[in-house]
Motif scaffolding. Structure first.
Motif, PDB file in Angstrom:
ATOM      1  N   ASP A   1      38.268  72.616  18.504  1.00 28.53           N
ATOM      2  CA  ASP A   1      38.570  74.029  18.342  1.00 28.53           C
ATOM      3  C   ASP A   1      37.386  74.887  18.784  1.00 28.53           C
ATOM      4  N   GLU A   2      36.176  74.446  18.430  1.00 25.10           N
ATOM      5  CA  GLU A   2      34.975  75.178  18.841  1.00 25.10           C
ATOM      6  C   GLU A   2      34.842  75.200  20.364  1.00 25.10           C
ATOM      7  N   LEU A   3      35.082  74.046  21.000  1.00 25.56           N
ATOM      8  CA  LEU A   3      35.025  73.992  22.458  1.00 25.56           C
ATOM      9  C   LEU A   3      36.072  74.904  23.085  1.00 25.56           C
ATOM     10  N   GLU A   4      37.278  74.929  22.503  1.00 25.46           N
ATOM     11  CA  GLU A   4      38.340  75.769  23.039  1.00 25.46           C
ATOM     12  C   GLU A   4      37.980  77.247  22.895  1.00 25.46           C
ATOM     13  N   ARG A   5      37.421  77.616  21.707  1.00 25.79           N
ATOM     14  CA  ARG A   5      37.002  79.000  21.517  1.00 25.79           C
ATOM     15  C   ARG A   5      35.895  79.372  22.504  1.00 25.79           C
ATOM     16  N   LYS A   6      34.942  78.462  22.700  1.00 28.85           N
ATOM     17  CA  LYS A   6      33.857  78.727  23.639  1.00 28.85           C
ATOM     18  C   LYS A   6      34.409  78.881  25.064  1.00 28.85           C
ATOM     19  N   ARG A   7      35.376  78.020  25.413  1.00 30.63           N
ATOM     20  CA  ARG A   7      35.978  78.110  26.738  1.00 30.63           C
ATOM     21  C   ARG A   7      36.697  79.446  26.916  1.00 30.63           C
ATOM     22  N   GLN A   8      37.422  79.875  25.866  1.00 32.01           N
ATOM     23  CA  GLN A   8      38.120  81.154  25.943  1.00 32.01           C
ATOM     24  C   GLN A   8      37.125  82.308  26.071  1.00 32.01           C
ATOM     25  N   ILE A   9      36.022  82.240  25.292  1.00 36.64           N
ATOM     26  CA  ILE A   9      35.002  83.296  25.371  1.00 36.64           C
ATOM     27  C   ILE A   9      34.377  83.331  26.751  1.00 36.64           C
ATOM     28  N   ASP A  10      34.038  82.142  27.275  1.00 41.63           N
ATOM     29  CA  ASP A  10      33.455  82.082  28.621  1.00 41.63           C
ATOM     30  C   ASP A  10      34.426  82.629  29.655  1.00 41.63           C
TER      31      ASP A  10
ATOM     32  N   ARG B   1      40.478  53.978   0.136  1.00 40.89           N
ATOM     33  CA  ARG B   1      40.365  55.432  -0.044  1.00 40.89           C
ATOM     34  C   ARG B   1      39.164  55.981   0.716  1.00 40.89           C
ATOM     35  N   LYS B   2      38.020  55.253   0.601  1.00 42.05           N
ATOM     36  CA  LYS B   2      36.821  55.691   1.324  1.00 42.05           C
ATOM     37  C   LYS B   2      37.064  55.682   2.836  1.00 42.05           C
ATOM     38  N   THR B   3      37.726  54.606   3.301  1.00 37.73           N
ATOM     39  CA  THR B   3      38.032  54.525   4.734  1.00 37.73           C
ATOM     40  C   THR B   3      38.928  55.672   5.163  1.00 37.73           C
ATOM     41  N   LEU B   4      39.936  55.972   4.338  1.00 43.87           N
ATOM     42  CA  LEU B   4      40.831  57.084   4.652  1.00 43.87           C
ATOM     43  C   LEU B   4      40.081  58.410   4.635  1.00 43.87           C
ATOM     44  N   ASP B   5      39.173  58.573   3.620  1.00 42.88           N
ATOM     45  CA  ASP B   5      38.375  59.800   3.565  1.00 42.88           C
ATOM     46  C   ASP B   5      37.494  59.939   4.805  1.00 42.88           C
ATOM     47  N   LEU B   6      36.867  58.825   5.205  1.00 39.17           N
ATOM     48  CA  LEU B   6      36.016  58.860   6.396  1.00 39.17           C
ATOM     49  C   LEU B   6      36.836  59.207   7.636  1.00 39.17           C
ATOM     50  N   LYS B   7      38.023  58.582   7.747  1.00 41.11           N
ATOM     51  CA  LYS B   7      38.892  58.880   8.895  1.00 41.11           C
ATOM     52  C   LYS B   7      39.325  60.336   8.872  1.00 41.11           C
ATOM     53  N   THR B   8      39.669  60.833   7.654  1.00 42.81           N
ATOM     54  CA  THR B   8      40.079  62.231   7.534  1.00 42.81           C
ATOM     55  C   THR B   8      38.942  63.164   7.934  1.00 42.81           C
ATOM     56  N   GLN B   9      37.726  62.855   7.432  1.00 44.40           N
ATOM     57  CA  GLN B   9      36.566  63.670   7.799  1.00 44.40           C
ATOM     58  C   GLN B   9      36.299  63.610   9.299  1.00 44.40           C
ATOM     59  N   HIS B  10      36.424  62.387   9.853  1.00 45.65           N
ATOM     60  CA  HIS B  10      36.192  62.226  11.296  1.00 45.65           C
ATOM     61  C   HIS B  10      37.215  63.028  12.096  1.00 45.65           C
ATOM     62  N   ASP B  11      38.491  62.913  11.686  1.00 46.90           N
ATOM     63  CA  ASP B  11      39.534  63.671  12.383  1.00 46.90           C
ATOM     64  C   ASP B  11      39.300  65.177  12.234  1.00 46.90           C
ATOM     65  N   LYS B  12      38.851  65.581  11.031  1.00 48.18           N
ATOM     66  CA  LYS B  12      38.576  67.003  10.795  1.00 48.18           C
ATOM     67  C   LYS B  12      37.444  67.491  11.686  1.00 48.18           C
ATOM     68  N   HIS B  13      36.359  66.682  11.765  1.00 49.32           N
ATOM     69  CA  HIS B  13      35.222  67.057  12.605  1.00 49.32           C
ATOM     70  C   HIS B  13      35.650  67.133  14.085  1.00 49.32           C
ATOM     71  N   ARG B  14      36.457  66.147  14.512  1.00 45.07           N
ATOM     72  CA  ARG B  14      36.924  66.151  15.897  1.00 45.07           C
ATOM     73  C   ARG B  14      37.768  67.394  16.170  1.00 45.07           C
ATOM     74  N   ALA B  15      38.663  67.722  15.216  1.00 52.13           N
ATOM     75  CA  ALA B  15      39.509  68.903  15.393  1.00 52.13           C
ATOM     76  C   ALA B  15      38.658  70.173  15.425  1.00 52.13           C
TER      77      ALA B  15
END
Length: 216
Positions: free
Chosen positions: A118-127, A100-114
């Motif tokens: 998303d932040e990079l894409e928004r910044k690219r669109q703004i630029d 469960r902890k491993t899955l939570d860590l993976k979920t958090q990691h995937d969430k942070h990556r997403a």
């Protein structure tokens, strides 16, 4: 009287302590907690007590002790089985918690990556929007400058044409005025000449009349 029942003779202590189906092998307990060496020692002790007055009680005591040992062994085995089961359940729970902890860590990691993507894409669109706005601003500025240059050129052209027209009109007016002045001057000269001629003719006529009157 030979066919009557006979009272069964009580076994001797050595017979009572000898198992009907003794376990095979020596030196260790069986899977049921039975200790064959202990039973053999008890049987030997029973044989030594065959001639004793308390042999029967000793056999019963030994049996009771052996049953107690068997019960204790069974209890220990049950306790060990329970402990083993508890450890197995704990291991399962621990593995499930780790999963469960491993899955939570993976979920958090995937969430942070997403979120980062998303932040990079928004910044690219703004630029990109800012770059487009800058280009549009520069284009508008160039267009305004071009319009201003064209307007300035048009004004200069209009001023030049106006000045040229004014000069032309002034030159024409001056020429016309000069023509009129010359014509009027010529006319004046002609009139003066005509007046002079008329005056001369009148003077001649007067002189002639005076001369004619003197002759009479």
């Amino acid at each position: 009287m030979f066919g009557g029942s006979r009272k069964k003779k009580d076994p001797s202590p050595s017979e009572a302590m000898t198992p009907l189906n003794p376990p095979s092998g020596r030196g260790g307990s069986s899977l049921t907690g039975f200790d064959p060496e202990g039973l053999e020692r008890a049987a030997k002790a029973a044989r030594d007590l065959d001639n004793s007055r308390n042999a029967g009680q000793a056999v019963e005591l030994i049996k009771s002790q052996e049953l107690t040992k068997q019960h204790e062994a069974s209890a220990k085995r049950a306790e060990m089985d329970a402990y083993t089961e508890q450890q197995r359940n704990q291991n399962i729970q621990r593995e499930a918690e780790e999963a469960r902890k491993t899955l939570d860590l993976k979920t958090q990691h995937d969430k942070h990556r997403a979120e980062y993507a998303d932040e990079l894409e928004r910044k690219r669109q703004i630029d990109m929007l800012r770059a487009q706005q800058h280009m549009q601003t520069e284009q508008l500025k160039k267009q305004e400058e071009m319009i201003e240059r064209q307007e300035g050129l048009r004004r200069k052209t209009a001023e030049y044409e106006a000045n040229l027209k004014t000069k032309t009109e002034l030159a024409k007016a001056a020429a016309e005025a000069d023509g009129r002045i010359r014509q009027e001057r010529q006319n004046h000269d002609l009139i003066v000449e005509k007046l002079k001629m008329e005056a001369a003719e009148k003077r001649d006529m007067v002189l002639k009349a005076i001369q004619d009157g003197g002759k009479m």
